[in-house]
Design an enzyme around this catalytic site. Sequence first.
Site, PDB file in Angstrom:
ATOM      1  N   ASP A  48     -87.492  15.964 -46.359  1.00 21.77           N
ATOM      2  CA  ASP A  48     -87.402  16.585 -47.686  1.00 21.77           C
ATOM      3  C   ASP A  48     -86.575  17.855 -47.624  1.00 21.77           C
ATOM      4  O   ASP A  48     -86.943  18.815 -46.944  1.00 21.77           O
ATOM      5  CB  ASP A  48     -88.814  16.939 -48.179  1.00 21.77           C
ATOM      6  CG  ASP A  48     -88.787  17.602 -49.543  1.00 21.77           C
ATOM      7  OD1 ASP A  48     -88.886  16.878 -50.546  1.00 21.77           O
ATOM      8  OD2 ASP A  48     -88.650  18.849 -49.616  1.00 21.77           O
ATOM      9  N   TYR A  53     -82.053  25.126 -50.518  1.00 23.21           N
ATOM     10  CA  TYR A  53     -82.391  25.506 -49.139  1.00 23.21           C
ATOM     11  C   TYR A  53     -81.133  25.816 -48.325  1.00 23.21           C
ATOM     12  O   TYR A  53     -81.230  26.348 -47.210  1.00 23.21           O
ATOM     13  CB  TYR A  53     -83.196  24.414 -48.420  1.00 23.21           C
ATOM     14  CG  TYR A  53     -84.494  23.994 -49.079  1.00 23.21           C
ATOM     15  CD1 TYR A  53     -85.056  24.737 -50.112  1.00 23.21           C
ATOM     16  CD2 TYR A  53     -85.166  22.848 -48.671  1.00 23.21           C
ATOM     17  CE1 TYR A  53     -86.227  24.328 -50.723  1.00 23.21           C
ATOM     18  CE2 TYR A  53     -86.348  22.446 -49.273  1.00 23.21           C
ATOM     19  CZ  TYR A  53     -86.879  23.183 -50.300  1.00 23.21           C
ATOM     20  OH  TYR A  53     -88.037  22.773 -50.896  1.00 23.21           O
ATOM     21  N   LYS A  82     -83.019  17.885 -54.045  1.00 21.11           N
ATOM     22  CA  LYS A  82     -83.405  18.348 -55.390  1.00 21.11           C
ATOM     23  C   LYS A  82     -82.259  19.114 -56.020  1.00 21.11           C
ATOM     24  O   LYS A  82     -81.553  19.861 -55.313  1.00 21.11           O
ATOM     25  CB  LYS A  82     -84.634  19.282 -55.293  1.00 21.11           C
ATOM     26  CG  LYS A  82     -85.708  18.773 -54.339  1.00 21.11           C
ATOM     27  CD  LYS A  82     -86.928  19.659 -54.251  1.00 21.11           C
ATOM     28  CE  LYS A  82     -87.829  19.233 -53.096  1.00 21.11           C
ATOM     29  NZ  LYS A  82     -87.547  19.868 -51.800  1.00 21.11           N
ATOM     30  N   HIS A 115     -85.787  20.227 -59.480  1.00 17.27           N
ATOM     31  CA  HIS A 115     -86.587  21.147 -58.656  1.00 17.27           C
ATOM     32  C   HIS A 115     -87.629  21.944 -59.462  1.00 17.27           C
ATOM     33  O   HIS A 115     -88.772  22.094 -59.039  1.00 17.27           O
ATOM     34  CB  HIS A 115     -85.641  22.093 -57.907  1.00 17.27           C
ATOM     35  CG  HIS A 115     -86.178  22.603 -56.612  1.00 17.27           C
ATOM     36  ND1 HIS A 115     -85.389  22.859 -55.519  1.00 17.27           N
ATOM     37  CD2 HIS A 115     -87.447  22.915 -56.220  1.00 17.27           C
ATOM     38  CE1 HIS A 115     -86.146  23.304 -54.517  1.00 17.27           C
ATOM     39  NE2 HIS A 115     -87.390  23.346 -54.926  1.00 17.27           N
TER      40      HIS A 115
HETATM   41  N1  LIG Z   1     -90.494  21.561 -54.599  1.00 14.35           N
HETATM   42  C1  LIG Z   1     -90.686  22.819 -54.327  1.00 14.35           C
HETATM   43  O1  LIG Z   1     -90.571  23.707 -55.184  1.00 14.35           O
HETATM   44  C2  LIG Z   1     -91.052  23.205 -52.924  1.00 14.35           C
HETATM   45  C3  LIG Z   1     -91.495  24.503 -52.647  1.00 14.35           C
HETATM   46  C4  LIG Z   1     -91.864  24.816 -51.330  1.00 14.35           C
HETATM   47  C5  LIG Z   1     -91.783  23.858 -50.347  1.00 14.35           C
HETATM   48  N2  LIG Z   1     -91.315  22.589 -50.638  1.00 14.35           N
HETATM   49  C6  LIG Z   1     -91.200  21.537 -49.592  1.00 14.35           C
HETATM   50  O2  LIG Z   1     -92.459  21.377 -48.950  1.00 14.35           O
HETATM   51  C7  LIG Z   1     -92.313  21.577 -47.549  1.00 14.35           C
HETATM   52  C8  LIG Z   1     -93.584  22.149 -46.935  1.00 14.35           C
HETATM   53  O3  LIG Z   1     -93.933  23.378 -47.537  1.00 14.35           O
HETATM   54  P1  LIG Z   1     -93.755  24.817 -46.834  1.00 14.35           P
HETATM   55  O4  LIG Z   1     -92.658  24.762 -45.863  1.00 14.35           O
HETATM   56  O5  LIG Z   1     -93.647  25.804 -47.939  1.00 14.35           O
HETATM   57  O6  LIG Z   1     -95.150  25.110 -46.146  1.00 14.35           O
HETATM   58  P2  LIG Z   1     -96.208  24.366 -45.201  1.00 14.35           P
HETATM   59  O7  LIG Z   1     -95.691  23.055 -44.746  1.00 14.35           O
HETATM   60  O8  LIG Z   1     -97.503  24.431 -45.910  1.00 14.35           O
HETATM   61  O9  LIG Z   1     -96.320  25.370 -43.982  1.00 14.35           O
HETATM   62  C9  LIG Z   1     -95.236  25.626 -43.138  1.00 14.35           C
HETATM   63  C10 LIG Z   1     -95.606  26.788 -42.241  1.00 14.35           C
HETATM   64  O10 LIG Z   1     -96.720  26.460 -41.434  1.00 14.35           O
HETATM   65  C11 LIG Z   1     -96.354  26.519 -40.048  1.00 14.35           C
HETATM   66  N3  LIG Z   1     -96.988  25.360 -39.414  1.00 14.35           N
HETATM   67  C12 LIG Z   1     -96.680  24.056 -39.560  1.00 14.35           C
HETATM   68  N4  LIG Z   1     -97.510  23.276 -38.844  1.00 14.35           N
HETATM   69  C13 LIG Z   1     -98.374  24.106 -38.228  1.00 14.35           C
HETATM   70  C14 LIG Z   1     -99.457  23.909 -37.358  1.00 14.35           C
HETATM   71  N5  LIG Z   1     -99.819  22.691 -36.981  1.00 14.35           N
HETATM   72  N6  LIG Z   1    -100.125  24.996 -36.914  1.00 14.35           N
HETATM   73  C15 LIG Z   1     -99.762  26.238 -37.287  1.00 14.35           C
HETATM   74  N7  LIG Z   1     -98.752  26.496 -38.128  1.00 14.35           N
HETATM   75  C16 LIG Z   1     -98.055  25.438 -38.593  1.00 14.35           C
HETATM   76  C17 LIG Z   1     -94.843  26.470 -40.002  1.00 14.35           C
HETATM   77  O11 LIG Z   1     -94.341  27.222 -38.928  1.00 14.35           O
HETATM   78  P3  LIG Z   1     -93.459  26.608 -37.729  1.00 14.35           P
HETATM   79  O12 LIG Z   1     -92.216  26.041 -38.314  1.00 14.35           O
HETATM   80  O13 LIG Z   1     -93.225  27.805 -36.869  1.00 14.35           O
HETATM   81  O14 LIG Z   1     -94.309  25.563 -37.060  1.00 14.35           O
HETATM   82  C18 LIG Z   1     -94.475  27.166 -41.312  1.00 14.35           C
HETATM   83  O15 LIG Z   1     -94.496  28.562 -41.159  1.00 14.35           O
HETATM   84  C19 LIG Z   1     -91.102  22.519 -47.475  1.00 14.35           C
HETATM   85  O16 LIG Z   1     -90.554  22.625 -46.195  1.00 14.35           O
HETATM   86  C20 LIG Z   1     -90.194  21.903 -48.505  1.00 14.35           C
HETATM   87  O17 LIG Z   1     -89.551  20.755 -47.977  1.00 14.35           O
HETATM   88  C21 LIG Z   1     -90.961  22.265 -51.908  1.00 14.35           C
END
Ligand SMILES: NC(=O)c1ccc[n+]([C@@H]2O[C@H](COP(=O)([O-])OP(=O)(O)OC[C@H]3O[C@@H](n4cnc5c(N)ncnc54)[C@H](OP(=O)(O)O)[C@@H]3O)[C@@H](O)[C@H]2O)c1
Length: 279
Positions: A48, A53, A82, A115
């Site tokens: 994704d 980004y 997106k 988005h």
């Molecule tokens: N549509 C939208 O508006 C929107 C908004 C936000 C995000 N997104 C999408 O959703 C995806 C996921 O959301 P997100 O990146 O915001 O947050 P998330 O997946 O909830 O959390 C990511 C964070 O958690 C850490 N992490 C991951 N696995 C872990 C584990 N097993 N133990 C400890 N820490 C861990 C990662 O660090 P490390 O990399 O250091 O492991 C990173 O700092 C995004 O990457 C993006 O593709 C979409």
Amino acid sequence: MNNLQSTTTLNNGVKMPWFGLGVFKVEEGPELVNAVKAAIKHGYRSIDTAAIYENEAGVGQGIHEGLLEAGINREELFVTSKVWNSDLGFEETLAAYETSLQKLGLDYLDLYLIHWPVEGKYKDAWRALETLYKEGRVKAIGVSNFQIHHLEDLMRDAEIKPMVNQVEYHPRLTQKELQAFTREHGIQLEAWSPLMQGQLLDHPDLQQIAAKYNKTVAQVILRWDLQNGVVTIPKSTKEHRIIANAQVFDFKLTEEDIKQIDNLNQNHRVGPDPDNFDF
Ligand SMILES: NC(=O)c1ccc[n+]([C@@H]2O[C@H](COP(=O)([O-])OP(=O)(O)OC[C@H]3O[C@@H](n4cnc5c(N)ncnc54)[C@H](OP(=O)(O)O)[C@@H]3O)[C@@H](O)[C@H]2O)c1
């Protein structure tokens, strides 16, 4: 749903993996390329990204190298991007799609999303997505950050129903009404920030459940997504976490565990509120 390649079937028949890799806030460079490659190598079949980004080129490189190394075809991978707010509009969105494809080095996307629901703009963008879909340029189309009223408004004029709504979703924001609505309309809910960006990992209730299964809190949360029928795309650039996060197909939470996690809801967001954003 029994392995990392398991899929949900969208309302147009397209199969989308339940589990994928997110790459928000990962800048262009080797860390990004290696994360995408590691994910593919370890069995992920969904990636994704988004125009905003500013990492589509590296994601594309990771995809191409990852597919080659794993010996699998492009068709086996599900790629989402997106359209950003400044490109919402009929012609603008058509052009933005071409730009994303070009950066990714792909000739189609599996899923293209609006988005954010920018008032007065998302309907023209949706017509562009419908056009791309009808022309066979994209396998599925959907939205992100749409509340019930945005979906109702969009569907009033839409020819094609969105197939996916990707929203912030985690134990502090369980989105029950939105999920009931999307379920009723055959729209697949997808969780962003499923791990609440790492902020929930030391919660005692979650730790207690995790200990019971000899799993991590992250794995428990991601399993809770799946058992709730929500597609999930946790982000990590660390290979060991990319591997561990996906090890959620070998245990099952009980109904009581699920209720206990549901009860952590506080309607608390870590990201912007779709009813009140100014970008
Ligand atoms: N549509 C939208 O508006 C929107 C908004 C936000 C995000 N997104 C999408 O959703 C995806 C996921 O959301 P997100 O990146 O915001 O947050 P998330 O997946 O909830 O959390 C990511 C964070 O958690 C850490 N992490 C991951 N696995 C872990 C584990 N097993 N133990 C400890 N820490 C861990 C990662 O660090 P490390 O990399 O250091 O492991 C990173 O700092 C995004 O990457 C993006 O593709 C979409």
